[in-house]
Design an enzyme around this catalytic site. Structure first.
Site, PDB file in Angstrom:
ATOM      1  CB  THR A  79      70.591  40.716  70.166  1.00  0.00           C
ATOM      2  OG1 THR A  79      71.592  41.022  69.188  1.00  0.00           O
ATOM      3  CG2 THR A  79      71.230  40.750  71.545  1.00  0.00           C
ATOM      4  CG  ASP A  80      70.573  37.763  64.715  1.00  0.00           C
ATOM      5  OD1 ASP A  80      70.387  36.902  65.614  1.00  0.00           O
ATOM      6  OD2 ASP A  80      71.193  37.501  63.659  1.00  0.00           O
ATOM      7  CB  SER A  98      83.116  24.971  45.507  1.00  0.00           C
ATOM      8  OG  SER A  98      84.155  25.126  46.452  1.00  0.00           O
ATOM      9  N   GLY A 129      83.392  30.806  61.954  1.00  0.00           N
ATOM     10  CA  GLY A 129      82.251  31.583  62.448  1.00  0.00           C
ATOM     11  C   GLY A 129      82.300  33.019  61.960  1.00  0.00           C
ATOM     12  CB  SER A 151      79.301  35.271  58.114  1.00  0.00           C
ATOM     13  OG  SER A 151      78.709  35.411  59.355  1.00  0.00           O
ATOM     14  CB  SER A 152      82.456  31.076  54.939  1.00  0.00           C
ATOM     15  OG  SER A 152      82.033  29.991  55.724  1.00  0.00           O
ATOM     16  CB  SER A 153      77.211  29.695  55.165  1.00  0.00           C
ATOM     17  OG  SER A 153      76.986  30.144  56.466  1.00  0.00           O
ATOM     18  CG  ASP A 193      75.734  35.807  60.426  1.00  0.00           C
ATOM     19  OD1 ASP A 193      75.891  36.635  61.342  1.00  0.00           O
ATOM     20  OD2 ASP A 193      75.724  34.576  60.609  1.00  0.00           O
ATOM     21  CE1 TYR A 239      72.487  31.275  65.880  1.00  0.00           C
ATOM     22  CE2 TYR A 239      70.550  30.388  64.778  1.00  0.00           C
ATOM     23  CZ  TYR A 239      71.326  31.471  65.149  1.00  0.00           C
ATOM     24  OH  TYR A 239      70.928  32.739  64.806  1.00  0.00           O
TER      25      TYR A 239
HETATM   26  C1  GLA Z   1      75.027  33.245  63.871  1.00  0.00           C
HETATM   27  C2  GLA Z   1      73.718  33.561  63.166  1.00  0.00           C
HETATM   28  C3  GLA Z   1      73.325  35.021  63.387  1.00  0.00           C
HETATM   29  C4  GLA Z   1      73.374  35.401  64.856  1.00  0.00           C
HETATM   30  C5  GLA Z   1      74.670  34.951  65.506  1.00  0.00           C
HETATM   31  C6  GLA Z   1      74.678  35.163  66.985  1.00  0.00           C
HETATM   32  O1  GLA Z   1      76.081  33.929  63.292  1.00  0.00           O
HETATM   33  O2  GLA Z   1      73.801  33.288  61.791  1.00  0.00           O
HETATM   34  O3  GLA Z   1      72.054  35.262  62.827  1.00  0.00           O
HETATM   35  O4  GLA Z   1      72.271  34.860  65.534  1.00  0.00           O
HETATM   36  O5  GLA Z   1      74.949  33.576  65.251  1.00  0.00           O
HETATM   37  O6  GLA Z   1      74.644  36.505  67.300  1.00  0.00           O
END
Ligand code: GLA
Length: 388
Positions: free
Chosen positions: A35-36, A67, A125, A127-129, A173, A223
């Protein structure tokens, strides 16, 4: 790794002590998926997992990146700080953030030596990046004396992802990593970036993350395809609603009336998901605020179904974890979290049901996929900060 060990590693890599340490967390999203970048709401929380950056000045007029997961130190002179490195180098994540400062007119005076270590499970998934981007944005905010607030740090991280990692991600994220707060989820309007911190200390219920160990690949193109399909749906809808700014603006009823304008069946399914998910997110947060955790859980399950059938970002691994979880007594809700295509699910589980949940879901998942899943009880933590 303890901070003491990280400092020792810095000393070994660069032959001197570090001068500052920063930390930025990964995130788990409770509801509001894909949705973002459509201007909708999301509801993520920052985790205790994250990325550390240790730094010290050097007098060599270079930026050096190390790293702990990689053998070499990468050294870049000041004139190389605005160009991505080839072959999807991991350095592009921090480099892309430094580049944003330079683009905004900040000029490096001193070189810096950096050491990076993270404990977000790789490819999960979580959000390490984004954590790596936000930790860099925060450290260089201090170095350049830019004075940006945490929302601006999130935007810098997102731009780095767009321009240096070539993923057209939304803001969720990086925002969660920057603005997270212990025991709270962030109810973020991704259009206006207004947000509210909502407590998620739940009585007798935990947030459990289940890792498929089936790597999610954000940069695989799938994506960016979803982002493009939503854009297409929006453009087609504009033939009947020229002022429409984003898909999230539409209520489900309004969408029903005009959805015939979307001729491409894939774009139509993607838009169905987005419009429904935006509504579910608003409803879920309202339910949570009223203490109606049961409704929150139902909406989580509906979110998964829509991500599976309309958005098509789940697959065998995520579906198995979620669908097995739904069978367990004491599971309030369970769904995939993050971009999808592998990675993790997030579940709300009653304390007394957690052992059975881990055992039964783990066994069924292994029987179906041959992979051993991992389970973590989420510790919801603060966003980016200087540790010392
Ligand atoms: C990834 C993207 C986010 C978001 C999600 C799905 O994590 O980095 O911005 O779009 O997918 O909700």
């Amino acid at each position: 790794m303890e901070l003491k060990e990280l400092k020792q590693a810095f000393l070994e890599a660069y032959g001197k002590e570090s001068e500052a340490v920063y930390f930025a967390p990964g995130r788990v999203n409770l509801i509001g998926e894909h949705t973002d970048y459509n201007g909708g709401h999301v509801f993520p929380c920052a985790l205790s997992f994250g990325t550390y950056m240790l730094l010290a000045k050097n007098d060599m007029h270079v930026m050096r990146f190390k790293s702990l997961n990689m053998p070499q130190i990468i050294e870049l002179s000041f004139d190389k700080l605005t160009t991505p490195l080839p072959d999807n180098s991991w350095v592009n994540y921090p480099l892309g953030c430094i580049a944003q400062y330079i683009k905004r007119g900040f000029k490096p005076v001193d070189g810096y030596d950096m050491l990076i270590w993270g404990n977000v499970p790789a490819g999960a998934g979580l959000s390490s990046s984004a954590a790596l981007e936000v930790v860099t944005a925060c450290a260089f905010n201090d170095i350049f004396g830019a004075g940006y607030d945490k929302t601006e740090l999130a935007k810098i991280g997102q731009l780095s992802e767009h321009e240096f990692a070539l993923v057209n991600c939304g803001i969720m994220d990086q925002f969660a990593s920057a603005q997270g707060k212990k025991d709270h989820a962030i109810y973020l309007n991704c259009d206006t970036l207004e947000f509210e911190l909502v407590p998620v200390k739940l009585d007798g219920v935990k947030v459990v993350i289940s890792n498929t160990h089936s790597p999610h690949k954000l940069d695989s193109g799938a994506y960016n395809d979803r982002v493009a399909q939503c854009k297409k749906a929006l453009e087609e809808l504009r033939s009947v609603r020229p002022q429409l700014k984003n898909l999230a603006e539409l209520s489900e009823a309004e969408f029903e009336q005009i959805k015939g304008a979307i001729k491409d069946p894939i774009a139509l399914r993607r838009a169905e998901h987005v419009v429904g998910e935006c509504q579910r997110t608003v409803d879920a947060v309202e339910a949570l605020k009223k203490g109606d955790i049961t409704l929150f859980g139902k909406l989580m399950c509906a979110s998964h179904v829509s991500l599976r059938d309309n958005y098509e970002v789940t697959g065998l691994h995520l579906d198995t974890l979620a669908e097995e979880a739904w069978k367990i007594d004491g599971v309030i809700g369970s769904r995939m979290t993050g971009g999808g295509f592998g990675g993790c699910t997030v579940s709300l589980v009653k304390d007394e049901a957690i052992p059975a949940f881990i055992e039964k879901v783990g066994e069924a998942y292994h029987a179906k996929t041959g992979i051993k899943a991992d389970f973590y009880i989420a510790e919801i933590s603060d966003g980016v900060h200087r540790v010392e």
